[in-house]
Design an enzyme around this catalytic site. Sequence first.
Site, PDB file in Angstrom:
ATOM      1  N   TYR A 109       0.822  -1.207   0.000  1.00  0.00           N
ATOM      2  CA  TYR A 109       0.000   0.000   0.000  1.00  0.00           C
ATOM      3  C   TYR A 109       0.858   1.261   0.000  1.00  0.00           C
ATOM      4  O   TYR A 109       1.851   1.336   0.724  1.00  0.00           O
ATOM      5  CB  TYR A 109      -0.898   0.031   1.250  1.00  0.00           C
ATOM      6  CG  TYR A 109      -1.780   1.266   1.281  1.00  0.00           C
ATOM      7  CD1 TYR A 109      -2.957   1.295   0.551  1.00  0.00           C
ATOM      8  CD2 TYR A 109      -1.413   2.403   2.000  1.00  0.00           C
ATOM      9  CE1 TYR A 109      -3.751   2.427   0.546  1.00  0.00           C
ATOM     10  CE2 TYR A 109      -2.208   3.536   1.995  1.00  0.00           C
ATOM     11  CZ  TYR A 109      -3.375   3.548   1.267  1.00  0.00           C
ATOM     12  OH  TYR A 109      -4.164   4.668   1.255  1.00  0.00           O
ATOM     13  N   TRP A 111       1.334   5.593  -1.880  1.00  0.00           N
ATOM     14  CA  TRP A 111       1.066   6.550  -2.948  1.00  0.00           C
ATOM     15  C   TRP A 111       2.096   6.539  -4.066  1.00  0.00           C
ATOM     16  O   TRP A 111       1.829   7.048  -5.149  1.00  0.00           O
ATOM     17  CB  TRP A 111       0.938   7.950  -2.359  1.00  0.00           C
ATOM     18  CG  TRP A 111      -0.465   8.288  -1.985  1.00  0.00           C
ATOM     19  CD1 TRP A 111      -1.312   7.554  -1.203  1.00  0.00           C
ATOM     20  CD2 TRP A 111      -1.198   9.449  -2.385  1.00  0.00           C
ATOM     21  NE1 TRP A 111      -2.520   8.196  -1.081  1.00  0.00           N
ATOM     22  CE2 TRP A 111      -2.465   9.362  -1.797  1.00  0.00           C
ATOM     23  CE3 TRP A 111      -0.898  10.557  -3.167  1.00  0.00           C
ATOM     24  CZ2 TRP A 111      -3.450  10.347  -1.975  1.00  0.00           C
ATOM     25  CZ3 TRP A 111      -1.859  11.536  -3.337  1.00  0.00           C
ATOM     26  CH2 TRP A 111      -3.121  11.420  -2.753  1.00  0.00           C
TER      27      TRP A 111
HETATM   28  N1  LIG Z   1      -2.005   8.470  12.178  1.00  0.00           N
HETATM   29  C1  LIG Z   1      -2.408   8.527  10.913  1.00  0.00           C
HETATM   30  N2  LIG Z   1      -1.846   7.718  10.003  1.00  0.00           N
HETATM   31  C2  LIG Z   1      -2.231   7.781   8.728  1.00  0.00           C
HETATM   32  C3  LIG Z   1      -3.209   8.706   8.299  1.00  0.00           C
HETATM   33  C4  LIG Z   1      -3.789   9.550   9.285  1.00  0.00           C
HETATM   34  O1  LIG Z   1      -4.686  10.372   8.982  1.00  0.00           O
HETATM   35  N3  LIG Z   1      -3.352   9.454  10.563  1.00  0.00           N
HETATM   36  N4  LIG Z   1      -3.570   8.759   6.987  1.00  0.00           N
HETATM   37  C5  LIG Z   1      -3.406   7.550   6.202  1.00  0.00           C
HETATM   38  C6  LIG Z   1      -3.597   7.773   4.772  1.00  0.00           C
HETATM   39  S1  LIG Z   1      -5.100   8.440   4.327  1.00  0.00           S
HETATM   40  C7  LIG Z   1      -2.698   7.406   3.826  1.00  0.00           C
HETATM   41  S2  LIG Z   1      -3.124   7.530   2.172  1.00  0.00           S
HETATM   42  C8  LIG Z   1      -1.398   6.819   4.199  1.00  0.00           C
HETATM   43  C9  LIG Z   1      -0.239   7.224   3.270  1.00  0.00           C
HETATM   44  O2  LIG Z   1       0.793   6.311   3.386  1.00  0.00           O
HETATM   45  P1  LIG Z   1       1.845   6.068   2.218  1.00  0.00           P
HETATM   46  O3  LIG Z   1       1.220   6.235   0.895  1.00  0.00           O
HETATM   47  O4  LIG Z   1       2.519   4.768   2.497  1.00  0.00           O
HETATM   48  O5  LIG Z   1       2.851   7.286   2.480  1.00  0.00           O
HETATM   49  P2  LIG Z   1       3.948   7.898   1.509  1.00  0.00           P
HETATM   50  O6  LIG Z   1       4.928   8.586   2.395  1.00  0.00           O
HETATM   51  O7  LIG Z   1       3.322   8.689   0.438  1.00  0.00           O
HETATM   52  O8  LIG Z   1       4.661   6.602   0.920  1.00  0.00           O
HETATM   53  C10 LIG Z   1       5.026   6.464  -0.392  1.00  0.00           C
HETATM   54  C11 LIG Z   1       6.448   5.914  -0.422  1.00  0.00           C
HETATM   55  O9  LIG Z   1       6.787   5.645  -1.777  1.00  0.00           O
HETATM   56  C12 LIG Z   1       8.114   6.086  -2.015  1.00  0.00           C
HETATM   57  N5  LIG Z   1       8.244   6.353  -3.450  1.00  0.00           N
HETATM   58  C13 LIG Z   1       7.942   7.485  -4.126  1.00  0.00           C
HETATM   59  N6  LIG Z   1       8.209   7.347  -5.423  1.00  0.00           N
HETATM   60  C14 LIG Z   1       8.694   6.092  -5.596  1.00  0.00           C
HETATM   61  C15 LIG Z   1       9.142   5.335  -6.720  1.00  0.00           C
HETATM   62  O10 LIG Z   1       9.155   5.802  -7.844  1.00  0.00           O
HETATM   63  N7  LIG Z   1       9.552   4.060  -6.501  1.00  0.00           N
HETATM   64  C16 LIG Z   1       9.558   3.496  -5.270  1.00  0.00           C
HETATM   65  N8  LIG Z   1       9.961   2.240  -5.164  1.00  0.00           N
HETATM   66  N9  LIG Z   1       9.138   4.181  -4.187  1.00  0.00           N
HETATM   67  C17 LIG Z   1       8.711   5.448  -4.347  1.00  0.00           C
HETATM   68  C18 LIG Z   1       8.258   7.314  -1.144  1.00  0.00           C
HETATM   69  O11 LIG Z   1       9.610   7.589  -0.888  1.00  0.00           O
HETATM   70  C19 LIG Z   1       7.455   6.933   0.093  1.00  0.00           C
HETATM   71  O12 LIG Z   1       8.271   6.345   1.071  1.00  0.00           O
HETATM   72  O13 LIG Z   1      -1.082   7.162   5.551  1.00  0.00           O
HETATM   73  C20 LIG Z   1      -2.121   6.776   6.453  1.00  0.00           C
HETATM   74  N10 LIG Z   1      -1.654   6.941   7.817  1.00  0.00           N
HETATM   75  N1  LIG Z   2      -1.048  18.698   2.089  1.00  0.00           N
HETATM   76  C1  LIG Z   2      -1.511  17.435   2.079  1.00  0.00           C
HETATM   77  N2  LIG Z   2      -2.749  17.179   1.582  1.00  0.00           N
HETATM   78  C2  LIG Z   2      -3.221  15.901   1.588  1.00  0.00           C
HETATM   79  C3  LIG Z   2      -2.438  14.817   2.056  1.00  0.00           C
HETATM   80  C4  LIG Z   2      -1.135  15.119   2.586  1.00  0.00           C
HETATM   81  O1  LIG Z   2      -0.405  14.226   3.035  1.00  0.00           O
HETATM   82  N3  LIG Z   2      -0.720  16.427   2.569  1.00  0.00           N
HETATM   83  N4  LIG Z   2      -2.930  13.527   2.014  1.00  0.00           N
HETATM   84  C5  LIG Z   2      -4.049  13.255   1.126  1.00  0.00           C
HETATM   85  C6  LIG Z   2      -4.712  11.993   1.501  1.00  0.00           C
HETATM   86  S1  LIG Z   2      -3.933  10.526   1.126  1.00  0.00           S
HETATM   87  C7  LIG Z   2      -5.917  11.940   2.082  1.00  0.00           C
HETATM   88  S2  LIG Z   2      -6.672  10.444   2.411  1.00  0.00           S
HETATM   89  C8  LIG Z   2      -6.635  13.159   2.445  1.00  0.00           C
HETATM   90  C9  LIG Z   2      -7.225  13.020   3.845  1.00  0.00           C
HETATM   91  O2  LIG Z   2      -8.118  14.015   4.118  1.00  0.00           O
HETATM   92  P1  LIG Z   2      -8.780  14.088   5.573  1.00  0.00           P
HETATM   93  O3  LIG Z   2      -8.792  12.767   6.201  1.00  0.00           O
HETATM   94  O4  LIG Z   2     -10.074  14.755   5.428  1.00  0.00           O
HETATM   95  O5  LIG Z   2      -7.723  15.052   6.294  1.00  0.00           O
HETATM   96  P2  LIG Z   2      -7.330  15.346   7.797  1.00  0.00           P
HETATM   97  O6  LIG Z   2      -6.458  16.543   7.723  1.00  0.00           O
HETATM   98  O7  LIG Z   2      -6.799  14.150   8.474  1.00  0.00           O
HETATM   99  O8  LIG Z   2      -8.688  15.696   8.544  1.00  0.00           O
HETATM  100  C10 LIG Z   2      -9.525  16.759   8.166  1.00  0.00           C
HETATM  101  C11 LIG Z   2     -10.177  17.366   9.373  1.00  0.00           C
HETATM  102  O9  LIG Z   2     -10.999  16.439  10.059  1.00  0.00           O
HETATM  103  C12 LIG Z   2     -11.038  16.832  11.412  1.00  0.00           C
HETATM  104  N5  LIG Z   2     -11.445  15.740  12.308  1.00  0.00           N
HETATM  105  C13 LIG Z   2     -10.681  14.737  12.778  1.00  0.00           C
HETATM  106  N6  LIG Z   2     -11.413  13.931  13.604  1.00  0.00           N
HETATM  107  C14 LIG Z   2     -12.663  14.454  13.649  1.00  0.00           C
HETATM  108  C15 LIG Z   2     -13.884  14.076  14.309  1.00  0.00           C
HETATM  109  O10 LIG Z   2     -13.982  13.091  15.028  1.00  0.00           O
HETATM  110  N7  LIG Z   2     -14.981  14.862  14.083  1.00  0.00           N
HETATM  111  C16 LIG Z   2     -14.925  15.956  13.284  1.00  0.00           C
HETATM  112  N8  LIG Z   2     -16.057  16.633  13.091  1.00  0.00           N
HETATM  113  N9  LIG Z   2     -13.790  16.339  12.662  1.00  0.00           N
HETATM  114  C17 LIG Z   2     -12.681  15.599  12.833  1.00  0.00           C
HETATM  115  C18 LIG Z   2      -9.635  17.296  11.705  1.00  0.00           C
HETATM  116  O11 LIG Z   2      -9.636  18.254  12.737  1.00  0.00           O
HETATM  117  C19 LIG Z   2      -9.181  17.880  10.399  1.00  0.00           C
HETATM  118  O12 LIG Z   2      -9.233  19.275  10.435  1.00  0.00           O
HETATM  119  O13 LIG Z   2      -5.772  14.288   2.405  1.00  0.00           O
HETATM  120  C20 LIG Z   2      -5.075  14.379   1.160  1.00  0.00           C
HETATM  121  N10 LIG Z   2      -4.470  15.673   1.097  1.00  0.00           N
HETATM  122 MO   LIG Z   3      -5.078   8.735   2.021  1.00  0.00          MO
END
Ligand SMILES: Nc1nc2c(c(=O)[nH]1)N[C@H]1C(S)=C(S)[C@@H](COP(=O)(O)OP(=O)(O)OC[C@H]3O[C@@H](n4cnc5c(=O)[nH]c(N)nc54)[C@H](O)[C@@H]3O)O[C@H]1N2
Ligand SMILES: Nc1nc2c(c(=O)[nH]1)N[C@H]1C(S)=C(S)[C@@H](COP(=O)(O)OP(=O)(O)OC[C@H]3O[C@@H](n4cnc5c(=O)[nH]c(N)nc54)[C@H](O)[C@@H]3O)O[C@H]1N2
Ligand SMILES: [Mo]
Length: 767
Positions: A109, A111
């Site tokens: 898993y 990005w």
């Molecule tokens: N506590 C907490 N944890 C969360 C979340 C949260 O809200 N709270 N959000 C979750 C969500 S929504 C998401 S989507 C995940 C994201 O989790 P990930 O998608 O696993 O996070 P990234 O750091 O984008 O990891 C992508 C990796 O791919 C590598 N990479 C980039 N380009 C290439 C390439 O060309 N080749 C190879 N081999 N590698 C490459 C990058 O260096 C990086 O280490 O995290 C989740 N974790």
């Molecule tokens: N700059 C930047 N943008 C991103 C990403 C990134 O890594 N960097 N990651 C991307 C990815 S993979 C994803 S999945 C999306 C995720 O997008 P989201 O999951 O929507 O993003 P978050 O910033 O975790 O949360 C948004 C808001 O939800 C609120 N929140 C948290 N818990 C609760 C709750 O219990 N109740 C209510 N009412 N509000 C709550 C938080 O305060 C926060 O302000 O973002 C994407 N956009």
């Molecule tokens: Mo995500």
Amino acid sequence: MTEIKPHAAHWGYFDAVVENGRVVAARPFGRDPFPGTLIEGMPDLVHAPCRIDRPYIREGWLAGRRQGVQRGQDRFVPASWDQVTRLVAEEVARVRAEHGHASILGGSYGWASAGRFHHARSQLQRFLGLGGGYTAQVTNYSYGAGMTLMPHILGTNDPVTGPATDWRSIVKHARLMLCFGGLPLKNGLVTAGGGGAHEYVPMMKAAVEAGLRFVNIGPDRGAAADFLGAEWVPIRPGGDAAMVLAMIHAIVAAGLEDRDFLARCTEGWEKLRAYVMGEAEDGVAKTPEWAEPLCEIPAATIRALALEAAAKPTMVTATWSVQRAEHGEQPWWALVGLASVLGGIGKPGLGIAFGYGSINGMGTSRRELPSVSLPATRNPAGAFIPVARVTELLERPGEVLRYNGRDILLPDTRLVFWSGGNPFHHHQDLNRLSRALARTETIVVSEPWWTAIARQADIVLPATTTLERNDIASSSRDRFVRAMHQAVPPQGMARNDHDIFADIADALGYRERFTEQRDEGAWLRHLYDRFRRACAALGEEVPEFDRFWAEGHIEFARPEQDFVSFEDFARDPQAAPLATPSGKVELYSETIAGFGDEGVPGHPVWKAPREWLGGDLSRHPLHLLSDQPATRLHGQLDPARVARASKIQGREPIRMNPADAAARGLAGGDIVRVFNDRGACLAGVVVTENLRPGVVAMSTGAWWDPQETEAGPLCVHGNPNVLTQDVGTSPLGQGCAAQSCLVQVEAWRGPLPEVRVHRPPEIAEAG
Ligand SMILES: Nc1nc2c(c(=O)[nH]1)N[C@H]1C(S)=C(S)[C@@H](COP(=O)(O)OP(=O)(O)OC[C@H]3O[C@@H](n4cnc5c(=O)[nH]c(N)nc54)[C@H](O)[C@@H]3O)O[C@H]1N2
Ligand SMILES: Nc1nc2c(c(=O)[nH]1)N[C@H]1C(S)=C(S)[C@@H](COP(=O)(O)OP(=O)(O)OC[C@H]3O[C@@H](n4cnc5c(=O)[nH]c(N)nc54)[C@H](O)[C@@H]3O)O[C@H]1N2
Ligand SMILES: [Mo]
């Protein structure tokens, strides 16, 4: 000599400026109204000191210390490409023969890159799929609970993934927008697959000008930009389902529910109504007074908002984060209930969608068109887990996991691959994950950088960054397609993931099937031509490849018509039924009720989480939110300038309310230890009135840097996932529940340990 190369990242299109074989700058794409600053970090990434310069093997693995060891302690031994290619091929063959295909975890898993051909995870899964299969990961961390629920109740995931009702339509028709979780601008910096235009700011400004009133119902006032002038309703995290059920109660008590919509378009309203009004099950009426102590919003506010929504054309939305919590399915299902009671579903600008504040591209006007992508390969092994249950997979081989009404048998994992993702970024309770990984024999990782997963690997394969290869960026949420021209040669001994896996496939006897005898150039033409034909079938002309490549991008025109979700259905549910068993919005689902899972009855309910501010606060009295970072994409860009500049004495910021800071004698700039029974990390204090008392927030993405202390492992850098809970949202969705997390914060006394993780690990003499 200066060269300019068109290019793209998930955080935006840009032109790479190249001088003497080095990327020296990144200039924003000319068509982007709001490019943001993240692209500025590109030169730092490509030429970072923490690039992996050559293949490596963990010293202990070479010496036979494999299963049962805690990784991350050994030195790495430099190796040749021939050696690692042979070793990986032998491991794959051995594990397949001795344990079967499902003993290879290939879910990988993450990005990865915006470029769609060199997308590392897709390349890995093509390699593993063609070789017989692997254990896959289904759903995602973003909205795993929601995406399992929605098909049952709306018959589609469109309101989560898009297309969602157009912002232009909201601007024209809605007068009130209820935003659970707010509409954080920073999330709009990012589009999966890259975006040509960041449109959050212009869209929201148009809405303000049109007089739309915004309400930010969430713990963080900063989640709604100041220019929105939003009312802040500082709900207690995890309290949303209670508040929403109480809003339904208030509307029904006032006789204002849309009876026509409920009768024509929903199934099971009577059952939900009886539960809300206290006429069934627990016999408790879900009044605003009932909800007040749960969500900590005054009953009068709940009632007033409910009655205002019933009186005005209203759009309802929630961030994805709201469901990334224990029982995360419930607030979203309750919101579908609220939107049904309001009757706006299917009407222009009204109704419901999830994620207007979660990612760039939700609700932007564009035609739904195919995107350029590497076609998915079949996984003949057929084994899978819901993505966020990875630690359980490793801990409980041979046992059963409940998911979406099924019993899934957990395979016995021996070999783990990761390419294009980082579980030590994305997963919860990292100390537990690290212990669970000790059960595997071999971990193979391809990465451009020494990220935490690369440091936990046994065999490390250095991958190129996008700027070292040609590719095409394309996203289903964007109306541009971008040529990504190679800007610099591969750095060090780095290779493209495609070439890495082609050679391993060669050693296993299936190179030709893997490459289909195409090189990079032939693949790009092939993928582009498939895309071009698919567009043509929809009457959309795109230029032939050479012109696209020379011009650098395609821009599709905005459609004349505003897209409105569920428009046909709401007009005539008989003629255009939903893909649910009843053909209607299921406010009661016989299917879900039939699963018989604890805590997940047939309609939305209020369930108290285990960890929240309404629970036991004797030891860990603060609720930790771990939101998406404004300064990077997940762990990517952490070593680049924007993220570095945001750190406090090199640590990740923790935001907290002045009252919580004062109670601990803390001031802005102090270093603190954040801890609970699962782990501890350091962080730098930012005091802000924007967070409600009792809630602290750390963004995800600081690279995990665990160092041993007397009190156990301490992440000295500030990765909040050493603290978060690793539990599924429920047996239904089994999604990531990171937001349900209690911690304590105390001043850090004593010397400040050095953050070492942006430098390479210790390297041994060549073997
Ligand atoms: N506590 C907490 N944890 C969360 C979340 C949260 O809200 N709270 N959000 C979750 C969500 S929504 C998401 S989507 C995940 C994201 O989790 P990930 O998608 O696993 O996070 P990234 O750091 O984008 O990891 C992508 C990796 O791919 C590598 N990479 C980039 N380009 C290439 C390439 O060309 N080749 C190879 N081999 N590698 C490459 C990058 O260096 C990086 O280490 O995290 C989740 N974790
Ligand atoms: N700059 C930047 N943008 C991103 C990403 C990134 O890594 N960097 N990651 C991307 C990815 S993979 C994803 S999945 C999306 C995720 O997008 P989201 O999951 O929507 O993003 P978050 O910033 O975790 O949360 C948004 C808001 O939800 C609120 N929140 C948290 N818990 C609760 C709750 O219990 N109740 C209510 N009412 N509000 C709550 C938080 O305060 C926060 O302000 O973002 C994407 N956009
Ligand atoms: Mo995500």
